[in-house]
Scaffold this active site. Sequence first.
Site, PDB file in Angstrom:
ATOM      1  N   GLN A   1       0.854  -1.192   0.000  1.00 33.28           N
ATOM      2  CA  GLN A   1       0.000   0.000   0.000  1.00 33.28           C
ATOM      3  C   GLN A   1       0.890   1.244   0.000  1.00 33.28           C
ATOM      4  O   GLN A   1       1.536   1.565   0.999  1.00 33.28           O
ATOM      5  CB  GLN A   1      -0.925   0.034   1.213  1.00 33.28           C
ATOM      6  CG  GLN A   1      -1.936   1.178   1.114  1.00 33.28           C
ATOM      7  CD  GLN A   1      -2.723   1.370   2.377  1.00 33.28           C
ATOM      8  OE1 GLN A   1      -2.160   1.664   3.432  1.00 33.28           O
ATOM      9  NE2 GLN A   1      -4.047   1.227   2.298  1.00 33.28           N
TER      10      GLN A   1
ATOM     11  N   HIS B   1      -8.786   8.686   4.386  1.00 40.85           N
ATOM     12  CA  HIS B   1      -8.490   9.017   5.779  1.00 40.85           C
ATOM     13  C   HIS B   1      -7.848  10.374   5.998  1.00 40.85           C
ATOM     14  O   HIS B   1      -7.281  10.640   7.054  1.00 40.85           O
ATOM     15  CB  HIS B   1      -7.604   7.928   6.411  1.00 40.85           C
ATOM     16  CG  HIS B   1      -8.184   6.552   6.351  1.00 40.85           C
ATOM     17  ND1 HIS B   1      -7.528   5.453   6.853  1.00 40.85           N
ATOM     18  CD2 HIS B   1      -9.361   6.087   5.858  1.00 40.85           C
ATOM     19  CE1 HIS B   1      -8.271   4.373   6.663  1.00 40.85           C
ATOM     20  NE2 HIS B   1      -9.391   4.745   6.046  1.00 40.85           N
TER      21      HIS B   1
ATOM     22  N   TYR C   1      -5.296  11.583   4.262  1.00 42.56           N
ATOM     23  CA  TYR C   1      -3.915  11.618   3.807  1.00 42.56           C
ATOM     24  C   TYR C   1      -3.828  12.355   2.465  1.00 42.56           C
ATOM     25  O   TYR C   1      -4.818  12.926   1.988  1.00 42.56           O
ATOM     26  CB  TYR C   1      -3.350  10.200   3.740  1.00 42.56           C
ATOM     27  CG  TYR C   1      -3.258   9.536   5.098  1.00 42.56           C
ATOM     28  CD1 TYR C   1      -2.506  10.120   6.119  1.00 42.56           C
ATOM     29  CD2 TYR C   1      -3.945   8.353   5.376  1.00 42.56           C
ATOM     30  CE1 TYR C   1      -2.436   9.527   7.373  1.00 42.56           C
ATOM     31  CE2 TYR C   1      -3.871   7.757   6.621  1.00 42.56           C
ATOM     32  CZ  TYR C   1      -3.120   8.341   7.624  1.00 42.56           C
ATOM     33  OH  TYR C   1      -3.041   7.773   8.871  1.00 42.56           O
TER      34      TYR C   1
END
Length: 388
Positions: free
Chosen positions: A112, A195, A197
Site C-alpha cells: 500500500q 483518511h 492523507y
Amino acid sequence: MSDSTGGRSTGSVSPLFQPLRVRSVTLANRVVMSPMTRSYSIDGVPGPDVADYYRRRAEGGTGLIVTEGVAIDHPTAVDSPNVPRLHGDSALAGWRTVIDQVHAAGGKIIPQLWHVGPLWGAMGTVDPAAKPMRPSGVWGTPGITSYGDAYVARAQEPTDPMTDEDIDSVIAAYARSATNAMEVGFDGIAIHGGHGYLLDSFLWAGTNHRDDRWGGDLERRTHFPAEVVRAIRAAIGEDAPIVYRFSQHKQQDYTARIAQTPDELGVILGALVDAGVDVLDASIRRFDAPAFEGSDLSLAGWAKRLTGVTTMAVGSVGIGKSLRDSRLEGSAPTVDNIAELERRIGSEEFDLIAIGRLHLADPGLAGTLRAAGPLPAFDRARHEGALY
C-alpha cells in the site's frame, strides 16, 4: 449463501471462498488482509520478523495480503522511521525476502503506497524545516478525532500550499515506488487514498481550497489522485492490478465526507477508474453500514453500482466496535457477523472483504472462516503490541 439455520457457510459453499481474477492475478478466495501500520521496520527496512509475519497469513490461506502503508520515495511521505519504505537497496532487499516467503506459501501480496500529506507530524517528531504536502497549506477543520489536543493545535498552523513543482515531484515519487514494487516481485499495487492523507486531501473541500486545475469544483479536485493513478499505471504496465483505498471519513474529522450524494461519489470514483484503478477499497468503520440515506447499500456496494468494477469492503468484521471506538473505550467484543458478510458477497453487493484486527489475532483466519470455526477474540494490548 448461509445454511438453513441462518448460520455461516463452510468450505467451497461459502462465497468467501470463490476465486476471483483481477487482470493477471487470480486470488484463491475473497479474504484480504487489510493494511495495518505496525512500525516494526527499523529505519524503514522490513526484516526477518516482518517477513515471518506476512508469511504466516499466507500460510493461513488468506487470498490477498495488502501490506501496511509503505512510504513512497518522497522526503515528507511518512513521519516515522519504523514505517517501511519502497526505496533504497536495503529496504528493497527486505521486501524481496517478504515476497519470496509469501509466494512460497502460496500467497499474493501487494504494497500500500502511502503519503501522509497534511497529517505529517502525527506519528512523531519531525524536522520543523520540512514542508508538509498540503494542497492549500491547511490541515483541515478539526472535528471528531482520536488525535490529542496538542498535536491538533500544532497542526492547525498553516503552511505553504503545494506548488506545481511539489505536485509533479510527488506524482513522480509514486511512479518510482510503484516501479520498485514490481521489480522486487509484488503482485500489484495498492494506493492509500483515504483518511485525510495526501490523495484524499485533494478530494476533501476541507483541505483543498485551490482554484487552479487541482482544485475548485469536485471534478477538478479529482485531478491529482487521478494523475497519480495514471502515472502508476504507466509505470507498471497493463498486467498488474491497482487497488485504491478511499473513504468518506478523515482522521481530522470522522464525520467529514467527500461525497454528499451517490452522484458526487460517482464523479470521484469514475475519475479513478478511468485513470486505471481495478479495485475500489471502500474504507468505513463497519462493512455493512449504509453509505447514504434511503438505502442499506454499503460504501463498497455503492462503489460497485456506480462504476461496475471490483470492490472491497472493510470494517469491524467479527468485532462489535470500530477500531477508533475500541481504542477510546477499551476492549472490543467478538460479534459473529460472518453470515451477513457472506450474504452481501453472495448477492454481489461487493466482491472482497478486507479484515484487519482478526488477522492480528489469528494468522490462520482464512482457515477458521472456511471451517466456520469460532472467531478469534481480538486483544488490543496483545495483538497490536507485537508481531505475531
